[in-house]
Design a protein around this motif. Structure first.
Motif, PDB file in Angstrom:
ATOM      1  N   LEU A 352       0.802  -1.224   0.000  1.00  0.00           N
ATOM      2  CA  LEU A 352       0.000   0.000   0.000  1.00  0.00           C
ATOM      3  C   LEU A 352       0.834   1.273   0.000  1.00  0.00           C
ATOM      4  CD1 LEU A 352      -2.895  -0.855   2.520  1.00  0.00           C
ATOM      5  CD2 LEU A 352      -2.846  -1.109   0.042  1.00  0.00           C
ATOM      6  N   LYS A 353       2.147   1.134  -0.095  1.00  0.00           N
ATOM      7  CA  LYS A 353       3.009   2.306   0.103  1.00  0.00           C
ATOM      8  C   LYS A 353       2.809   3.395  -0.950  1.00  0.00           C
ATOM      9  CE  LYS A 353       7.130   0.617  -2.341  1.00  0.00           C
ATOM     10  NZ  LYS A 353       8.569   0.307  -2.198  1.00  0.00           N
ATOM     11  N   VAL A 355      -0.208   3.811  -2.610  1.00  0.00           N
ATOM     12  CA  VAL A 355      -1.640   4.013  -2.827  1.00  0.00           C
ATOM     13  C   VAL A 355      -2.046   5.389  -2.330  1.00  0.00           C
ATOM     14  CG1 VAL A 355      -3.963   3.236  -2.231  1.00  0.00           C
ATOM     15  CG2 VAL A 355      -2.152   1.551  -2.675  1.00  0.00           C
ATOM     16  N   GLU A 362     -12.490   4.935  -2.476  1.00  0.00           N
ATOM     17  CA  GLU A 362     -11.147   4.378  -2.329  1.00  0.00           C
ATOM     18  C   GLU A 362     -10.582   4.691  -0.948  1.00  0.00           C
ATOM     19  OE1 GLU A 362      -9.031   6.133  -5.544  1.00  0.00           O
ATOM     20  OE2 GLU A 362      -9.686   4.658  -7.012  1.00  0.00           O
ATOM     21  N   LEU A 366      -9.316   2.099   1.979  1.00  0.00           N
ATOM     22  CA  LEU A 366      -7.952   2.200   2.489  1.00  0.00           C
ATOM     23  C   LEU A 366      -7.945   2.376   4.005  1.00  0.00           C
ATOM     24  CD1 LEU A 366      -4.967   2.328   1.668  1.00  0.00           C
ATOM     25  CD2 LEU A 366      -5.207   4.822   1.507  1.00  0.00           C
ATOM     26  N   ALA A 369      -8.869  -0.883   5.580  1.00  0.00           N
ATOM     27  CA  ALA A 369      -7.772  -1.848   5.466  1.00  0.00           C
ATOM     28  C   ALA A 369      -6.702  -1.584   6.514  1.00  0.00           C
ATOM     29  CB  ALA A 369      -7.163  -1.778   4.058  1.00  0.00           C
ATOM     30  N   TYR A 370      -6.297  -0.326   6.634  1.00  0.00           N
ATOM     31  CA  TYR A 370      -5.280   0.011   7.643  1.00  0.00           C
ATOM     32  C   TYR A 370      -5.789  -0.260   9.058  1.00  0.00           C
ATOM     33  CZ  TYR A 370      -1.845   2.232   4.534  1.00  0.00           C
ATOM     34  OH  TYR A 370      -0.873   2.471   3.593  1.00  0.00           O
ATOM     35  N   LYS A 421      -6.001  -6.314   3.178  1.00  0.00           N
ATOM     36  CA  LYS A 421      -5.646  -5.874   1.826  1.00  0.00           C
ATOM     37  C   LYS A 421      -6.828  -6.037   0.882  1.00  0.00           C
ATOM     38  CE  LYS A 421      -2.732  -4.553  -1.431  1.00  0.00           C
ATOM     39  NZ  LYS A 421      -3.510  -4.725  -2.655  1.00  0.00           N
ATOM     40  N   GLN A 424      -9.020  -2.955   0.629  1.00  0.00           N
ATOM     41  CA  GLN A 424      -8.511  -1.898  -0.241  1.00  0.00           C
ATOM     42  C   GLN A 424      -8.691  -2.268  -1.713  1.00  0.00           C
ATOM     43  OE1 GLN A 424      -5.521  -1.652  -2.326  1.00  0.00           O
ATOM     44  NE2 GLN A 424      -6.181   0.446  -2.831  1.00  0.00           N
ATOM     45  N   ASP A 425      -8.427  -3.528  -2.041  1.00  0.00           N
ATOM     46  CA  ASP A 425      -8.627  -3.979  -3.419  1.00  0.00           C
ATOM     47  C   ASP A 425     -10.090  -3.837  -3.834  1.00  0.00           C
ATOM     48  OD1 ASP A 425      -5.953  -4.640  -3.642  1.00  0.00           O
ATOM     49  OD2 ASP A 425      -6.269  -6.753  -3.121  1.00  0.00           O
ATOM     50  N   SER A 428     -10.912  -0.212  -4.768  1.00  0.00           N
ATOM     51  CA  SER A 428      -9.938   0.524  -5.586  1.00  0.00           C
ATOM     52  C   SER A 428     -10.520   1.124  -6.859  1.00  0.00           C
ATOM     53  CB  SER A 428      -8.765  -0.397  -5.960  1.00  0.00           C
ATOM     54  OG  SER A 428      -9.219  -1.508  -6.709  1.00  0.00           O
ATOM     55  N   SER A 512       0.815   7.597   3.254  1.00  0.00           N
ATOM     56  CA  SER A 512       0.404   6.278   3.723  1.00  0.00           C
ATOM     57  C   SER A 512       0.365   6.234   5.241  1.00  0.00           C
ATOM     58  CB  SER A 512       1.360   5.210   3.196  1.00  0.00           C
ATOM     59  OG  SER A 512       1.340   5.154   1.780  1.00  0.00           O
TER      60      SER A 512
END
Length: 632
Positions: A352-353, A355, A362, A366, A369-370, A421, A424-425, A428, A512
């Motif tokens: 994700l670095k 993204v 989105e 994200l 996800a985090y 993850k 996030q996918d 996206s 990020s």
């Protein structure tokens, strides 16, 4: 993952002692630009020669604009004039007033100027109204006061000492006193008897009224209506629905595979991990129930939960067979290799670095996800602590219990990272409005993280320190024991320690890092607020396994769930009107709709989910730049 509960005996939380304070307000120099001050007369309870008595204590709230961050400060004229509970009430009042009005999360300072010494959380609701009045340029009526805790969605929580506070209202020359809904019959701290405070107030010249939330309180205190979000369109788009349906089916297959492996375990070992296998079955049934009802976000969450528990039961059972022949070190090595937390976390954050979310949908994925990844690291941290505890256990049975529970935490953490993850996918390529270019994600994350830390400090004062004193241990020992008993507290405690460490270790990019901080901080704020409501305001009682067996203010819990559902629905509906698919808030909202119909433990899970759904949805409105839209 909140329904994962400890199955071994630890320390019990018994009586909770809390000092209390409410506020009696005077009109102030409120201005339309959000600056000004309001003088307040807190109603409190203090010790007297013949028992506790009602009292008052001056407080002034100052509101000013300027700077890049959001500051909350406490000015005292006595050393230690404010306690942890009071500071948490101040932070929560500030946070809630901001979220409910849509005012800026940055560039503002709130100062609570306190005379004398004061502590307690029962000033929270009135402080919230006081800040709102300053933000909106309204004045608070001189003759009205209030007592009640504040929750993130604006619900007013129960407090203690109301019969004595009627005397404080009389002393402050108030003619109307607002109290939390359901507390007309309140206990007198001196006699232990229930008192009809409406009748008591009538006898003393004070009209006592019940209010359920700050909207009712605001009307009584200012004579004005406070705008609120309304709506019921919480369904995700067809694209989001179809994606989640496919993902849910995949996790269902994972669950079925693990269920087959579980059947191959030795029956004795099956019995050792049976409680977790039962959790898996329950989660799988909920996933089917939610999917059948067309609420796919909730179905997805429960399918992941079912797969996580089933996998944890199998992997722990398989490792236990190794323990029987090779010992504890081999058991731990097997679990750590299976869960692969360090490797999975490194790959997750590395992936994700670069993204940079462009749309709000989105950003929603994200942030979720985090948040899940940080939850996973918190779970793993708790698992490591249990492995260490096993080495110091007094008996072999206690050692085995710590090893098994630690393994379950580690394995569930591995599945949570796997699903992080995926969130996030999932988001996206979903459509939605752009993220507002001027959004300072780091500052917003700091806002929620500081409020969460204030809650945890208050929790220490209300729960941890009395528990440590009662059992003759240090606060650290009490924290560790309670973290094993109360799953939400364990996540909150380890999460507060994990957020910064995880970001420092895994995330180097500033953007990020800001989103990672935001994902962890918002979950931590909602979870810590629920813990305060659970132990301080609603006064839940737990058994030796950490399960809730009673709630002192059960009607207040019912009210909180009802209002919380309306608040979350309104916030999510606003996002849907902007073509945004808020994956995590929608999932929390949908799961809560089922949980609230369950037992007391599930009702509190629902409350935590509703807090999270509301805060998460409001956060996304801020990132989209339409935080005030829909407030009618």
């Amino acid at each position: 993952m909140r329904s994962f509960r400890k199955q071994v005996t630890v320390l019990v939380v018994t009586a909770l002692v809390s000092s209390t304070a409410a506020l009696a307000a005077a009109p102030a120099g409120a201005a339309k630009d959000g600056s000004g001050s309001v003088a307040l007369d807190p109603l409190c309870v203090q010790g007297g020669a013949d028992g506790e008595v009602g009292c008052t204590n001056p407080v002034t709230i100052h509101l000013s604009e300027g700077g890049s961050g959001f500051r909350v400060s406490f000015s005292e004229d006595e050393v230690g004039g404010t306690g942890d509970q009071w500071r948490a009430a101040g932070w929560n009042a500030t946070t809630t007033a901001t979220l409910l009005t849509g005012e800026a999360l940055t560039g503002r300072k709130v100062e609570f100027e306190v005379t004398g010494e004061i502590d307690g959380g029962s000033a929270g609701a009135l402080m919230t109204v006081g800040i709102m009045a300053l933000l909106r340029g309204d004045k608070i009526r001189k003759n009205v006061t209030m007592t009640g805790a504040i929750n993130p969605d604006g619900t007013v929580g129960p407090v203690a000492g109301i019969p004595l506070k009627v005397d404080g209202a009389v002393e402050a020359k108030k003619t109307v006193m607002l109290i939390p809904e359901g507390q007309r019959n309140s206990e007198d701290p001196n006699t232990g008897e229930l008192v009809d405070v409406v009748d008591l107030g009538t006898d003393k010249g004070v009209e006592v009224k019940e209010v359920a939330d700050v909207y009712e309180a605001y009307s009584e205190l200012t004579g004005k209506q406070l705008p609120r979000l309304e709506g019921s369109d919480t369904d995700l788009s067809s694209d989001a629905y179809n994606k989640l349906e496919s993902l849910t089916a995949a996790w269902g297959a994972e669950y079925n595979a693990s269920d087959g492996e579980f059947g191959a375990l030795d029956p004795t070992i099956q019995g050792l991990v049976a409680p977790i296998a039962t959790q898996a079955v329950d989660a799988g049934e909920r996933a089917d129930q939610l999917g059948g009802a067309g609420v796919q976000a909730g179905a997805y969450t429960k399918a992941v939960e079912a797969a996580a528990f089933a996998n944890a039961a199998v992997k722990t059972g398989q490792a236990y067979q190794i323990f029987l022949t090779q010992g504890a070190d081999a058991f731990i090595s097997q679990i750590q290799a299976s869960a692969s937390i360090e490797q999975k976390a490194s790959a997750f954050f590395e992936g994700l670095k670069n993204v940079k979310p462009k749309t709000l949908s989105e950003a929603a994925g994200l942030i979720a996800a985090y948040g899940n990844a940080i939850d996973a690291l918190a779970l793993s941290s708790q698992g490591d602590a249990l492995f260490e505890a096993a080495a110091e256990a007094a008996t072999p049975d206690e050692a085995v219990a710590s090893l098994v529970l630690g393994a379950l935490y580690e394995e569930v953490a591995g599945t949570v990272i796997d699903s992080a993850k995926e969130l996030q996918d999932f988001s996206s390529d979903l459509p939605g409005p752009p993220v507002k270019a001027a959004s300072d994600v780091k500052v917003i994350a700091d806002f929620f993280r500081k409020a969460a830390q204030a809650n945890l400090d208050a929790f220490d004062s209300i729960v941890v320190t009395p528990l440590a004193t009662e059992n003759g241990v240090s606060d650290d020992v009490a924290r560790s024991a309670l973290a094993q008993q109360d799953f939400d507290y364990g996540l909150a405690l380890n999460g507060s320690q994990t957020i910064g460490a995880a970001i420092d270790q895994f995330v180097k990019d500033k953007t990020s890092a800001a989103y990672a901080d935001l994902g962890g901080a918002t979950l931590l704020y909602a979870r810590s607020a629920m813990l305060l409501a659970k132990y301080y305001s609603l006064q839940a009682k737990t058994d030796e396994n950490g399960d809730i067996v009673a709630v002192r203010h059960e009607q207040a819990l019912t009210n909180a769930l009802e209002i919380g559902q309306d608040q979350a629905a309104g916030a999510i509906s606003m996002l849907r009107s902007k073509k945004t698919d808020p994956a995590l808030p929608a999932s929390q909202f949908e799961v809560a709709g089922v949980e609230r119909e369950g037992d007391l433990n599930q009702k509190f899970e629902a409350l935590s989910d509703l807090y999270g759904a509301f805060v998460g949805a409001r956060l996304l409105a801020y990132l989209g730049g339409f935080e005030k839209q829909g407030l009618t």
